[in-house]
Design an enzyme around this catalytic site. Structure first.
Site, short mmCIF file in Angstrom:
data_model
loop_
_atom_site.label_atom_id
_atom_site.label_comp_id
_atom_site.label_asym_id
_atom_site.label_seq_id
_atom_site.Cartn_x
_atom_site.Cartn_y
_atom_site.Cartn_z
N ARG A 1 15.34 4.12 -28.27
CA ARG A 1 15.00 3.43 -28.06
C ARG A 1 15.48 2.57 -29.78
O ARG A 1 16.06 1.35 -30.04
CB ARG A 1 13.91 2.82 -27.86
CG ARG A 1 14.10 2.24 -26.04
CD ARG A 1 14.80 1.47 -25.92
NE ARG A 1 14.75 -0.03 -27.05
CZ ARG A 1 13.89 -0.98 -26.69
NH1 ARG A 1 12.43 -0.93 -26.35
NH2 ARG A 1 13.91 -1.78 -27.71
N ASP B 1 13.50 -3.84 -16.16
CA ASP B 1 12.39 -4.83 -16.70
C ASP B 1 12.77 -5.93 -16.13
O ASP B 1 13.41 -6.51 -14.99
CB ASP B 1 12.90 -5.94 -17.97
CG ASP B 1 11.14 -7.17 -18.62
OD1 ASP B 1 10.71 -5.62 -19.14
OD2 ASP B 1 11.46 -7.70 -18.39
N ARG C 1 6.65 2.24 -24.03
CA ARG C 1 5.08 2.12 -23.71
C ARG C 1 4.32 3.58 -24.28
O ARG C 1 5.06 3.51 -26.14
CB ARG C 1 4.78 2.22 -23.26
CG ARG C 1 5.03 0.91 -22.11
CD ARG C 1 3.98 -0.41 -22.35
NE ARG C 1 4.61 -1.80 -23.16
CZ ARG C 1 3.70 -2.48 -22.89
NH1 ARG C 1 2.44 -2.88 -22.97
NH2 ARG C 1 3.95 -3.43 -23.68
N TYR D 1 7.65 -17.15 -15.76
CA TYR D 1 8.36 -16.95 -16.92
C TYR D 1 9.46 -18.04 -17.00
O TYR D 1 9.69 -19.10 -18.15
CB TYR D 1 9.61 -15.93 -17.43
CG TYR D 1 8.48 -14.73 -17.58
CD1 TYR D 1 7.79 -14.99 -19.17
CD2 TYR D 1 7.71 -13.99 -16.24
CE1 TYR D 1 6.57 -13.67 -19.22
CE2 TYR D 1 6.54 -12.97 -17.01
CZ TYR D 1 6.35 -12.77 -18.08
OH TYR D 1 4.95 -11.77 -18.36
N ARG E 1 4.21 0.81 -16.07
CA ARG E 1 4.72 1.15 -17.24
C ARG E 1 4.46 3.15 -18.11
O ARG E 1 4.09 2.91 -19.49
CB ARG E 1 3.71 0.23 -18.83
CG ARG E 1 3.91 -1.43 -17.37
CD ARG E 1 5.26 -1.52 -18.69
NE ARG E 1 5.73 -3.23 -17.77
CZ ARG E 1 5.16 -3.69 -19.14
NH1 ARG E 1 4.95 -4.07 -21.07
NH2 ARG E 1 5.13 -5.33 -19.39
O1 CP3 Z 1 6.78 0.46 -15.50
C1 CP3 Z 1 7.80 0.93 -16.21
O2 CP3 Z 1 7.62 2.39 -17.30
C2 CP3 Z 1 9.13 0.77 -16.34
C3 CP3 Z 1 9.42 -0.35 -16.82
C4 CP3 Z 1 9.11 -1.32 -16.67
C5 CP3 Z 1 8.84 -2.43 -17.67
N1 CP3 Z 1 8.80 -3.66 -17.89
C6 CP3 Z 1 9.92 -1.93 -19.39
C7 CP3 Z 1 8.92 -2.89 -21.12
C8 CP3 Z 1 8.83 -2.26 -15.37
C9 CP3 Z 1 7.83 -1.98 -14.55
C10 CP3 Z 1 8.01 -3.90 -16.37
C11 CP3 Z 1 7.90 -4.49 -15.36
C12 CP3 Z 1 7.05 -6.23 -16.22
N2 CP3 Z 1 8.41 -6.47 -17.82
C13 CP3 Z 1 6.59 -7.04 -15.83
C14 CP3 Z 1 5.74 -6.72 -14.74
C15 CP3 Z 1 4.67 -5.57 -14.88
C16 CP3 Z 1 3.06 -5.94 -15.84
O3 CP3 Z 1 2.81 -5.02 -16.29
O4 CP3 Z 1 2.80 -6.90 -15.14
C17 CP3 Z 1 5.96 -7.69 -16.77
C18 CP3 Z 1 5.22 -9.45 -17.15
C19 CP3 Z 1 7.12 -7.58 -17.63
C20 CP3 Z 1 8.39 -8.89 -18.98
C21 CP3 Z 1 7.60 -8.29 -20.25
N3 CP3 Z 1 8.55 -7.04 -20.87
C22 CP3 Z 1 6.63 -8.31 -21.21
C23 CP3 Z 1 5.36 -9.12 -20.50
C24 CP3 Z 1 6.98 -7.47 -21.80
C25 CP3 Z 1 6.38 -6.79 -23.11
C26 CP3 Z 1 6.16 -7.07 -24.36
C27 CP3 Z 1 6.11 -7.01 -25.07
O5 CP3 Z 1 6.28 -6.49 -26.29
O6 CP3 Z 1 4.39 -6.36 -25.66
C28 CP3 Z 1 7.99 -7.10 -21.48
C29 CP3 Z 1 8.47 -5.91 -22.59
C30 CP3 Z 1 8.92 -4.50 -21.79
N4 CP3 Z 1 9.62 -3.96 -20.72
C31 CP3 Z 1 8.82 -3.42 -22.91
C32 CP3 Z 1 9.23 -1.88 -21.30
C33 CP3 Z 1 8.91 -0.93 -22.01
C34 CP3 Z 1 8.65 -3.41 -24.02
C35 CP3 Z 1 9.36 -3.43 -25.02
C36 CP3 Z 1 9.92 -2.61 -26.04
O7 CP3 Z 1 9.55 -1.34 -25.87
O8 CP3 Z 1 10.79 -2.61 -27.14
#
Ligand code: CP3
Length: 355
Positions: free
Chosen positions: A51, A87, A42, A162, A38
């Protein structure tokens, strides 16, 4: 033809010889390589800026934006690898599953998969479904120079959690109810997800990704016997499907201390470890012939410079005898993390481990 089959360009050779790739292959390294799960998005203000007003899943379909966001942490922190900005639900969305990522919540699925009829939502993924990924990785590999790009996908269990729950869950009661109550449907669901995941990873590797990580983030919810019987076969199918490319395959989950051996057995070259198990103990559990990745507690980054250095030193000391070590956090960067703390951490690991 894939990048791996064509004669290597000077850039591909430099990527192959980078510290990250060497550590994955358990070869001697000039310094311990570092990247952060991540790291893209973030905590970065420049991420929030680009974004602004663009929904998460839409942002993943815009190659220029994906390229910019993937590069941001590489420019800022001097990490040893980039992770492709996307994602785990992107391939599901691409084959038409009605889902969205709700800010602050996570993936939400409109019609959860609970019956055999619901499986019809999951057709095979073809490269044309995700042509924006191929395009973005083409742009990225040109920009990245010798820095390797890590492609990734969600593992069948974590995707199923999910799809069956309909959204994030703490207990996975619906997913586990299917696993225990209708093992045939469960096995078919995971097998179908394995094929989709494998196809998605192949697209990324063929476009130029140097390594891949399978995120089974929520596998820690499972007892080892259930993991072995009901989940490992599907994850192993994914790893087998990409074995022939020869790119390092990383396998990561959270709370997986009791599963580390099995996660290696599934076919990983590198096993990701969260912060609950010290790396020397993790190496005993995983066994020989695999590199490890991890495992600083991401909350340590809130504790100030001295504490970060002390806790990082502990990770490096525990990693001293490993065959290969890729430094990472034990889980993803938390959104409120100070980006400068990440930059300092990379610098600290590099100087402490310079050989
Ligand atoms: O690692 C990186 O920086 C690459 C990008 C990446 C994202 N998601 C971008 C993202 C990666 C590798 C993921 C993987 C992912 N997504 C996982 C496995 C990794 C882990 O953390 O265990 C999981 C379980 C997800 C599902 C998911 N997507 C969740 C739980 C969330 C968070 C929701 C929140 O807002 O708290 C997301 C959204 C997400 N995926 C964001 C990003 C940058 C945040 C959304 C945003 O910025 O608007």
């Amino acid at each position: 033809m894939s990048a791996n089959e064509s004669p290597a360009t000077p850039q591909q050779t430099a990527t192959y010889e980078s510290a990250f790739m060497k550590a994955c292959r358990r070869e001697p390294v000039p310094h311990t390589p570092v990247w952060f799960m991540r790291q893209a998005g973030r905590s970065l203000p420049e991420y929030r800026k680009v974004r602004d007003g663009i929904p998460m899943l839409e942002s993943c379909t815009r190659p220029e934006l994906v390229t910019e966001i993937t590069l941001q942490p590489v420019r800022r922190h001097n990490v040893d690898a980039a992770i492709y900005y996307s994602d785990i639900v992107v391939p599901l969305k691409a084959i038409g599953v009605d889902l969205d990522i709700k800010p602050g919540v996570g993936p939400v699925v409109e019609r959860p998969i609970r019956t055999r009829e619901d499986l019809a939502q999951l057709r095979d993924l073809i490269p044309e479904d995700v042509s924006y990924v191929t395009e973005a990785i083409g742009l990225l590999t040109r920009e990245l120079g010798s820095t390797p790009l890590i492609g990734f996908a969600g593992a069948p269990f974590t995707l199923a959690s999910y799809l069956v729950e309909g959204g994030p869950s703490r207990t996975y009661e619906n997913a586990k109810a299917m696993m225990y109550g209708d093992p045939e449907l469960w096995a078919d669901l995971l097998d179908r997800l394995a094929d989709i995941t494998a196809a998605f990873l192949k697209v990324q590797i063929e476009a130029g990704a140097s390594a891949v990580q399978l995120f089974d983030s929520w596998a820690g919810a499972l007892a080892p016997a259930d993991y072995r019987h009901s989940v490992l076969p599907a994850s192993a199918k994914v790893f087998r499907a990409v074995e022939g490319y020869g790119v390092p395959r990383i396998h990561f989950g959270v709370g997986t201390g009791e599963l580390l051996g099995l996660m290696g057995e599934a076919g990983a070259d590198v096993v990701g470890v969260d912060w609950r198990v010290p790396l020397d103990e993790a190496a005993r559990r995983v066994g020989p012939g695999k590199a490890l990745q991890g495992n600083l507690d991401p909350t340590v980054l809130f504790a100030g410079r001295e504490a970060v250095e002390t806790k990082t030193r502990e990770v490096l000391d525990a990693a001293a005898g490993l065959e290969g070590h890729v430094f990472n956090l034990g889980h993803g960067v938390m959104p409120s993390t100070d980006p400068d703390a990440l930059t300092r951490l990379v610098e600290y690991v590099h100087t402490q481990t310079a050989r």
